[in-house]
Every structure is written in C-alpha cells, then in structure tokens.
Design a protein around this motif. Structure first.
Motif, PDB file in Angstrom:
ATOM      1  N   ILE A 196       0.928  -1.163   0.036  1.00 51.68           N
ATOM      2  CA  ILE A 196       0.145   0.010  -0.093  1.00 51.68           C
ATOM      3  C   ILE A 196       0.928   1.109  -0.218  1.00 51.68           C
ATOM      4  N   ASP A 197       1.778   1.196   0.765  1.00 55.36           N
ATOM      5  CA  ASP A 197       2.562   2.366   0.879  1.00 55.36           C
ATOM      6  C   ASP A 197       3.528   2.905  -0.249  1.00 55.36           C
ATOM      7  N   SER A 198       3.940   1.683  -1.159  1.00 52.99           N
ATOM      8  CA  SER A 198       4.884   1.713  -2.215  1.00 52.99           C
ATOM      9  C   SER A 198       4.198   1.992  -3.424  1.00 52.99           C
ATOM     10  N   TYR A 199       2.969   1.320  -3.483  1.00 54.76           N
ATOM     11  CA  TYR A 199       2.465   1.209  -4.787  1.00 54.76           C
ATOM     12  C   TYR A 199       1.216   1.884  -4.927  1.00 54.76           C
ATOM     13  N   GLY A 200       0.751   2.256  -3.712  1.00 51.26           N
ATOM     14  CA  GLY A 200      -0.923   2.855  -3.937  1.00 51.26           C
ATOM     15  C   GLY A 200      -1.588   1.995  -4.300  1.00 51.26           C
ATOM     16  N   VAL A 201      -1.675   0.663  -4.262  1.00 52.03           N
ATOM     17  CA  VAL A 201      -2.816  -0.273  -4.391  1.00 52.03           C
ATOM     18  C   VAL A 201      -3.682  -0.598  -3.388  1.00 52.03           C
ATOM     19  N   LYS A 202      -4.836  -0.917  -3.561  1.00 50.23           N
ATOM     20  CA  LYS A 202      -5.727  -1.512  -2.697  1.00 50.23           C
ATOM     21  C   LYS A 202      -5.425  -2.960  -2.268  1.00 50.23           C
ATOM     22  N   VAL A 203      -5.491  -3.314  -0.989  1.00 51.38           N
ATOM     23  CA  VAL A 203      -5.500  -4.684  -0.634  1.00 51.38           C
ATOM     24  C   VAL A 203      -6.618  -5.488  -0.161  1.00 51.38           C
ATOM     25  N   VAL A 204      -7.186  -6.433  -0.834  1.00 46.29           N
ATOM     26  CA  VAL A 204      -8.394  -6.861  -0.617  1.00 46.29           C
ATOM     27  C   VAL A 204      -8.152  -8.328   0.118  1.00 46.29           C
ATOM     28  N   PHE A 205      -8.568  -8.637   1.413  1.00 44.81           N
ATOM     29  CA  PHE A 205      -8.553  -9.820   2.193  1.00 44.81           C
ATOM     30  C   PHE A 205      -9.790 -10.563   1.716  1.00 44.81           C
ATOM     31  N   LEU A 206      -9.699 -11.694   1.635  1.00 35.98           N
ATOM     32  CA  LEU A 206     -10.551 -12.880   1.557  1.00 35.98           C
ATOM     33  C   LEU A 206     -10.531 -14.210   2.458  1.00 35.98           C
ATOM     34  N   GLY A 207     -11.461 -14.851   2.739  1.00 34.66           N
ATOM     35  CA  GLY A 207     -11.396 -15.961   3.586  1.00 34.66           C
ATOM     36  C   GLY A 207     -12.825 -16.403   4.192  1.00 34.66           C
ATOM     37  N   ASP A 208     -12.716 -17.516   4.458  1.00 37.52           N
ATOM     38  CA  ASP A 208     -14.169 -17.980   5.264  1.00 37.52           C
ATOM     39  C   ASP A 208     -13.816 -18.819   6.215  1.00 37.52           C
ATOM     40  N   GLY A 209     -14.920 -19.303   7.038  1.00 37.59           N
ATOM     41  CA  GLY A 209     -14.730 -20.062   8.097  1.00 37.59           C
ATOM     42  C   GLY A 209     -13.524 -19.644   8.977  1.00 37.59           C
ATOM     43  N   GLU A 210     -12.568 -20.412   9.711  1.00 32.43           N
ATOM     44  CA  GLU A 210     -11.650 -20.143  10.256  1.00 32.43           C
ATOM     45  C   GLU A 210     -10.791 -19.047   9.568  1.00 32.43           C
ATOM     46  N   GLY A 211     -10.634 -18.585   8.093  1.00 36.96           N
ATOM     47  CA  GLY A 211      -9.783 -17.853   7.745  1.00 36.96           C
ATOM     48  C   GLY A 211     -10.560 -16.397   8.045  1.00 36.96           C
ATOM     49  N   ILE A 212     -11.718 -16.193   8.667  1.00 36.41           N
ATOM     50  CA  ILE A 212     -12.385 -14.850   8.916  1.00 36.41           C
ATOM     51  C   ILE A 212     -11.619 -14.393  10.094  1.00 36.41           C
ATOM     52  N   LYS A 213     -11.075 -15.047  11.023  1.00 32.88           N
ATOM     53  CA  LYS A 213     -10.803 -14.827  12.252  1.00 32.88           C
ATOM     54  C   LYS A 213      -9.206 -14.504  11.905  1.00 32.88           C
ATOM     55  N   VAL A 214      -8.607 -15.417  11.140  1.00 35.72           N
ATOM     56  CA  VAL A 214      -7.260 -15.011  10.674  1.00 35.72           C
ATOM     57  C   VAL A 214      -7.036 -13.451   9.926  1.00 35.72           C
ATOM     58  N   VAL A 215      -7.906 -13.326   9.008  1.00 47.36           N
ATOM     59  CA  VAL A 215      -8.139 -11.783   8.331  1.00 47.36           C
ATOM     60  C   VAL A 215      -8.312 -10.813   9.629  1.00 47.36           C
ATOM     61  N   ASP A 216      -9.002 -11.002  10.498  1.00 48.77           N
ATOM     62  CA  ASP A 216      -9.321 -10.015  11.562  1.00 48.77           C
ATOM     63  C   ASP A 216      -8.140  -9.854  12.454  1.00 48.77           C
ATOM     64  N   ARG A 217      -7.229 -11.081  12.695  1.00 47.07           N
ATOM     65  CA  ARG A 217      -6.114 -10.881  13.546  1.00 47.07           C
ATOM     66  C   ARG A 217      -5.050  -9.945  12.639  1.00 47.07           C
ATOM     67  N   ILE A 218      -4.674 -10.241  11.263  1.00 41.44           N
ATOM     68  CA  ILE A 218      -3.998  -9.581  10.401  1.00 41.44           C
ATOM     69  C   ILE A 218      -4.271  -8.193  10.332  1.00 41.44           C
ATOM     70  N   LEU A 219      -5.496  -7.799  10.310  1.00 38.32           N
ATOM     71  CA  LEU A 219      -6.039  -6.396  10.150  1.00 38.32           C
ATOM     72  C   LEU A 219      -5.664  -5.527  11.225  1.00 38.32           C
ATOM     73  N   ALA A 220      -5.607  -6.117  12.553  1.00 39.98           N
ATOM     74  CA  ALA A 220      -5.536  -5.508  13.803  1.00 39.98           C
ATOM     75  C   ALA A 220      -3.903  -5.109  13.969  1.00 39.98           C
ATOM     76  N   LYS A 221      -3.156  -5.935  13.162  1.00 40.77           N
ATOM     77  CA  LYS A 221      -1.650  -5.668  13.179  1.00 40.77           C
ATOM     78  C   LYS A 221      -1.238  -4.549  12.059  1.00 40.77           C
ATOM     79  N   MET A 222      -2.153  -4.229  11.229  1.00 37.39           N
ATOM     80  CA  MET A 222      -1.676  -3.264  10.005  1.00 37.39           C
ATOM     81  C   MET A 222      -1.945  -1.776  10.333  1.00 37.39           C
TER      82      MET A 222
END
Length: 332
Positions: A196-222
């Motif tokens: 995001i910082d270097s290229y100005g791209v949008k970053v889009v996270f996807l996941g389901d089931g357990e992956g939803i919790k994984v994404v939430d934890r990653i977002l909290a670290k960004m």
C-alpha cells in the motif's frame, strides 16, 4: 495398460477427481481437454463435498456426484450402483481407484499406474489422461470454471462500492485448510502495508470459516486500512474477483490453484509442503520456501510452530514483486 480409445464411440464421460478444493481445481485442465476432444459427449464428475460448490451449477456438467470417503459403505455402494446404471463410455479416474472397473466402463484409466512423486500434480493428471486419450493441441478453451452472470454482477457491485473502478488491487488469501500451511499473520500485515505504501494499491482480504478470524487478526496488526471481504464471497465469486485483480498473494491452498488456472500473477508462500508437486502453475508466478531445520516438519504429529514459515520475511517477498504499466512481474 489401457488401450487408446475410438473417439467416435464416446458419448458419456465420467471424471473422478479428488476431494480437496485445490485438487479439484488442478483437475480443470483435464476437463478442458475432455470437452475439447469430445465436445458432444455428456460429462459428469465425481468429487468430494468440499469441491461441490465449484461445479454444481456448471452448464457443461451433466451430473455432479458427491463422494465422501467417510460416508457409510451402504451409501458408497448405492453411488456405485447409480454410476453403473449410467453406462459410461469413458472414465478418467484421477483418484486411482477400482471404480472404473466396478461400474463397467468401456474405456478407462488403469488403476495401477504409478504416480511419480517428483512430478507436479497437474502433469500427473494430464499423464493419466494421456494413457487413454490422445491430445496434441497446445491449449484448450478453459471451461472448467464457470462464473455465472449473477456472480459477475455481484463482483461488479463489490468493486464499485468497496474497491473502486480502475483501482489496481491485490487479493490476499492468508488462510489454508491446514493451519500448518499458513504464513505468519505478522508477515502478511507487514507485506500488505509495504504494498500500500509503495504502490498505492488496494489490498483486499478474503477468507471463510476459520479464515475470517485469521483476517481479523492480520488487520489488527496493520497500519493501513485494507478492504475486508472475508465471509462475503463464495469460492466462485472469489475466483471472479481474483480474475480482475493485479496480483494474488496466498499460501499453498485452493486460491493458489484458482489463480494458476486463471493465469493471474500469484505469489505463494510454502512451508511444509513440496513446491515440486504443488507449485503455482500459471504463466506468471513466484513462490518462496525456506530450507531451514524445522522440527514441526520433521515431526508432523507434534504441536510445534513451523520455523520454515517464520523464517520467511515480508521484505523478501516485497522485493520480488514489481508493478509495471504492463502488469506484475517477479524478480527471482
């Protein structure tokens, strides 16, 4: 060994594929060839319950049969009886079972062909198909994945409302059915912030089931705020979103194989699995795996963190990615 077939006599084909989502996707090139070589034949598929959503509404598939290896024997026998009554002319069995013989197929792959452990799964499937079907064309129309009009319209709406038209975006699928295949959450967070910082791209996270919790934890670290679509797409809708992306970053998982089939630039992070048999197979791909001593890999039954995954740094992956006016390239 099986004999090559008389193609003029093939009216009904059965493809028996594997259980996991990624395995089903790796069999799509076989489907492409079968529909290309036998355009008027009716094609049916046997697959596991995880992959059913990929094919159940496919207009080129006459019937989808779900086989769960954990199901009662009575249900399996009923399925075999149903398949036998269909009187298939050709059965391509990628599971390497006795099913083709049990259902009385006219032509079929041989169940005792040895799988070479040094050959990629996609090539294994094509070699098995080639044992009974001659095919010479360099490429076939990709018909294995069907994306309906309603799914395309849903993704249109998602892009319009949450990403932005003409906005370059990167798809991130940080989960995997096997937790041992997941790269570190800190690593994903750092890499996405850098993109995001270097290229100005949008970053889009996807996941389901357990992956939803994984994404939430990653977002909290960004530091930056990405687009979080976890839990909001089906697997086919994910594929359509991925098709429109500039790049996908994934673990060794089903989405990696989707990106490969769609020929989307893809970065894959490998840990305990072997890229020799499971690497991305699209035209533009990059994978990374660290050859370090990993007690978790050496003893898969132990509950240990995978040092091979922890050893992969965000900076290493970021430095391999190049956004250009023509698209994404990778430095090796």
């Amino acid at each position: 060994m099986p004999s090559k077939i008389d193609k003029t006599k093939i009216k009904k084909i059965l493809l028996i594929t594997l259980s996991n989502i990624g395995d089903v996707i790796v069999s799509f090139p076989v489907m492409d060839i079968l529909k290309g070589e036998f355009p008027d034949a009716a094609l049916s598929v046997v697959l596991g319950p995880k992959g059913e959503s990929l094919l159940k509404n496919h207009p080129l598939i006459q019937q989808v049969y779900v086989y769960d290896k954990r199901q009662p024997m009575t249900k399996t026998m009923a399925l075999l009886g149903q398949l036998r009554r269909e009187r298939f002319d050709l059965v391509i069995d990628l599971r390497n079972t006795a099913i083709p013989f049990l259902i009385g197929a006219k032509y079929c792959t041989f169940p005792f062909l040895r799988n070479d452990p040094t050959v990629h799964m996609r090539l294994r499937h094509l070699n098995r198909l080639r044992s009974v079907v001659d095919f010479n064309a360099a490429s076939y129309e990709k018909v294995g994945l069907y994306i309906s009009r309603s799914d395309r319209e849903y993704i249109d709406k998602i892009i319009r409302e949450k990403i932005g038209h003409n906005q370059k975006f990167v798809v991130i699928c940080p989960s995997a059915a096997d937790h041992r295949k997941r790269w570190t959450e800190v690593g994903f967070a750092q890499l996405c912030d850098k993109l995001i910082d270097s290229y100005g791209v949008k970053v889009v996270f996807l996941g389901d089931g357990e992956g939803i919790k994984v994404v939430d934890r990653i977002l909290a670290k960004m530091r930056n705020v990405p687009v979080n679509l976890s839990g909001q797409t089906t697997l086919v809708q994910l594929a359509e979103l991925m098709r429109r992306s500039a790049l996908a970053i994934v673990n060794d998982s089903g989405p990696m194989h989707l990106a490969s089939y769609l020929d989307i630039p893809v970065v894959t992070i490998f840990g305990p699995t072997d890229p020799v048999i499971a690497a991305p197979w699209g035209k533009t791909s990059y994978f990374i795996r660290k050859e370090v001593r990993c007690p978790a890999c050496e003893n898969p039954q132990a509950v240990l963190e995978h040092e091979c995954m922890k050893a992969i740094l965000a900076d290493e992956i970021f430095s391999a990615i190049r956004f250009t006016p023509e698209g994404v390239t990778f430095s090796q």
